[in-house]
Each structure stands twice: as C-alpha cells, then as structure tokens.
Design an enzyme around this catalytic site. Structure first.
Site, PDB file in Angstrom:
ATOM      1  N   ASP A  30     -62.392  89.198 -51.046  1.00 11.16           N
ATOM      2  CA  ASP A  30     -63.580  88.401 -51.303  1.00 11.16           C
ATOM      3  C   ASP A  30     -63.063  87.025 -51.703  1.00 11.16           C
ATOM      4  O   ASP A  30     -62.484  86.858 -52.789  1.00 11.16           O
ATOM      5  CB  ASP A  30     -64.401  89.026 -52.423  1.00 11.16           C
ATOM      6  CG  ASP A  30     -65.627  88.202 -52.809  1.00 11.16           C
ATOM      7  OD1 ASP A  30     -65.748  87.039 -52.350  1.00 11.16           O
ATOM      8  OD2 ASP A  30     -66.451  88.702 -53.587  1.00 11.16           O
ATOM      9  N   SER A  68     -66.392  72.334 -39.709  1.00 18.38           N
ATOM     10  CA  SER A  68     -67.403  72.444 -38.653  1.00 18.38           C
ATOM     11  C   SER A  68     -67.874  71.041 -38.302  1.00 18.38           C
ATOM     12  O   SER A  68     -67.826  70.125 -39.134  1.00 18.38           O
ATOM     13  CB  SER A  68     -68.595  73.280 -39.147  1.00 18.38           C
ATOM     14  OG  SER A  68     -69.711  73.146 -38.273  1.00 18.38           O
ATOM     15  N   TYR A  72     -74.578  74.717 -45.490  1.00 16.47           N
ATOM     16  CA  TYR A  72     -73.359  74.884 -44.684  1.00 16.47           C
ATOM     17  C   TYR A  72     -72.721  73.530 -44.398  1.00 16.47           C
ATOM     18  O   TYR A  72     -71.495  73.368 -44.509  1.00 16.47           O
ATOM     19  CB  TYR A  72     -73.724  75.604 -43.390  1.00 16.47           C
ATOM     20  CG  TYR A  72     -72.580  75.886 -42.452  1.00 16.47           C
ATOM     21  CD1 TYR A  72     -71.674  76.913 -42.716  1.00 16.47           C
ATOM     22  CD2 TYR A  72     -72.434  75.167 -41.275  1.00 16.47           C
ATOM     23  CE1 TYR A  72     -70.643  77.193 -41.843  1.00 16.47           C
ATOM     24  CE2 TYR A  72     -71.402  75.443 -40.389  1.00 16.47           C
ATOM     25  CZ  TYR A  72     -70.514  76.453 -40.670  1.00 16.47           C
ATOM     26  OH  TYR A  72     -69.491  76.730 -39.794  1.00 16.47           O
ATOM     27  N   LYS A 100     -68.944  72.445 -45.638  1.00 14.02           N
ATOM     28  CA  LYS A 100     -67.896  72.044 -44.694  1.00 14.02           C
ATOM     29  C   LYS A 100     -67.474  70.592 -44.923  1.00 14.02           C
ATOM     30  O   LYS A 100     -66.310  70.232 -44.690  1.00 14.02           O
ATOM     31  CB  LYS A 100     -68.369  72.262 -43.259  1.00 14.02           C
ATOM     32  CG  LYS A 100     -68.569  73.737 -42.907  1.00 14.02           C
ATOM     33  CD  LYS A 100     -67.311  74.553 -43.141  1.00 14.02           C
ATOM     34  CE  LYS A 100     -67.441  75.985 -42.639  1.00 14.02           C
ATOM     35  NZ  LYS A 100     -66.199  76.769 -42.849  1.00 14.02           N
TER      36      LYS A 100
END
Length: 248
Positions: free
Chosen positions: A62, A141, A154, A158
C-alpha cells in the site's frame, strides 16, 4: 556470443505493477533481464504477474503506508542486496470536477498518487544512491500539464509528481547522490483506468481520446529506456507520450 538484456541483472521495483501500465513496465523490464519486484496493493494479482516473469518476486504494498514501504525495501535488500531503479507507477483517479469532489475523495487521490510517490522516493533513495547509478522513473500524466476538469484531483496529484521530481533532482545533485530521476507523462492508453474514464467523458472528448490512444507497451518501452544505462545522461526529463494530442 550471448546477447545481454538492456537492463541485465538490475533490481527494479515497480509499484502498481499488478495491472495496466505497471504490469506492462514489469513485463518489459523482465524481458530485458531485470530482476523485477512486482509491488501492488493487490498482492494476489501481483503474485500471478510475477509467476509469468523470470527472476521476479511479488510483494504487497500500500503505497500510502510508510511502514509497508520500509518493509518492502528491507525484503529487497535481504533478497538482492541492492536496488538499482524505482518506477513509481501506482496511482488512482476520481472522475470528478472541483465542485463534485469531496475533501475525502481529493485526499484519497493525493494520498496514493502524490504521497505514494513521495514515500517511494524518500524510502528508496539511500539504497538507490548506494547502487552507484540509481534511476527513478515517476509516472505522471498529461493531466498535469493540460486542463482536464473531469479529473481535478488526479491532475493536482500528477502536477505534484512533476514538482517533487524537480526538487528531488536538485537535492540529489547537491548531496552528491548518484541518482537520476525522470518523469513520464502518458496520455490515453488502453488500461482499465482509461476505460473507466470514458464513461464520464462527453462523447466528443471520448472519441478524441481514442483517436490518439496507445497501448501500455508503448509506455513500457519508454520506462525501459529510462531505467537502462542507455539514458544515463538523461536527468530531469519530462517526457510526454500521447501521440501528439497535447500539441494538436
């Protein structure tokens, strides 16, 4: 004369390696001779992936848990005696705009995609430096560099990966650590995460993304290059791999 692989005998830890881009990375690295550590929170699937690869081992991880990072590194050092490269691939997305996102959801995405990368770099840096030529490949990304309101958290996570990598490089240079770090910024590739994203996208955006879509193996080939000594002078590169969509 037997041809050696491009990363022959390098010990490489890949996170989020049970599925998607991480799995493709592990496969490409193993094919070229690396001793890959397939790490994922889905330990059972990580084990299945490792069983298909030569000289691979699977470990549950994790990436949000510092103690688990420390345990994984300890296991690698006991087994192999060194760590040559780290591929911080693990990440999750929430398909929500800033107004739709809850604080809990935002923190969860940041925890896995940004804090997980931080913990990987922090935990593994001493071992990578001790190898004499360590390589870190952080997976960001194109969402980090172009506005995408549908994946607000997100994109933020990133973007943090980009900034952390820049600071990490300067730190390594100042401290004399023989470790380089580069960032890969994938666009749309055929993974479960991207397929899920299509359900939340407007038809015209979905069709545009599919026009430029690649396969996980395309990203894996780039990761392989960045881990290998072929890229020994590449440090601080932020490489977009999206078939030109960001500039179209």
């Amino acid at each position: 004369m037997t041809r050696k692989g491009r990363v022959e005998d390098k010990v490489v830890l890949v996170t989020g390696a049970a599925h998607g881009l991480g799995k493709a990375d592990a496969e490409a690295l193993a094919r070229e001779g690396a001793r890959v550590v397939v790490a994922d929170i889905d330990e059972a699937e990580a084990q299945r992936v490792a069983e298909t690869l030569p000289a691979a081992m699977a470990l549950g991880l994790d990436v949000t848990c510092e103690a688990q990072w420390q345990a994984v590194l300890a296991k690698i050092m006991r087994t192999h005696g060194r760590l040559d490269a780290l591929v911080n691939n693990a990440g999750i997305a929430a398909f929500e705009t800033v107004e739709q996102s809850s604080l809990e959801a935002f923190r969860r995405v940041m925890s896995v995609s940004a804090e997980g990368t931080f913990l990987g770099c922090k935990t593994c840096l001493p071992a990578l430096a001790a190898s004499g030529a360590g390589s870190i490949v952080n997976i960001a990304s194109v969402a980090a560099i172009r506005g995408n309101p549908a994946v607000f958290a997100y994109s933020a996570a990133k973007g943090a990966v980009l900034s952390m990598t820049r600071s990490l490089i300067v730190h390594c240079q100042q401290q004399g650590h023989p470790v380089r770090a580069n960032v890969v910024l994938p666009g749309s590739h055929d993974t479960q995460m991207v397929r899920e994203a299509y359900h939340f996208a407007a038809p015209e955006l979905r069709d545009a993304a599919r026009k430029y879509e690649g396969q996980p193996e395309h990203v894996a080939d780039l990761v392989l290059f960045l881990v290998s000594d072929e890229s020994i002078r590449l440090n601080g590169a932020e490489i977009v791999i999206d078939n030109g969509r960001t500039v179209a």
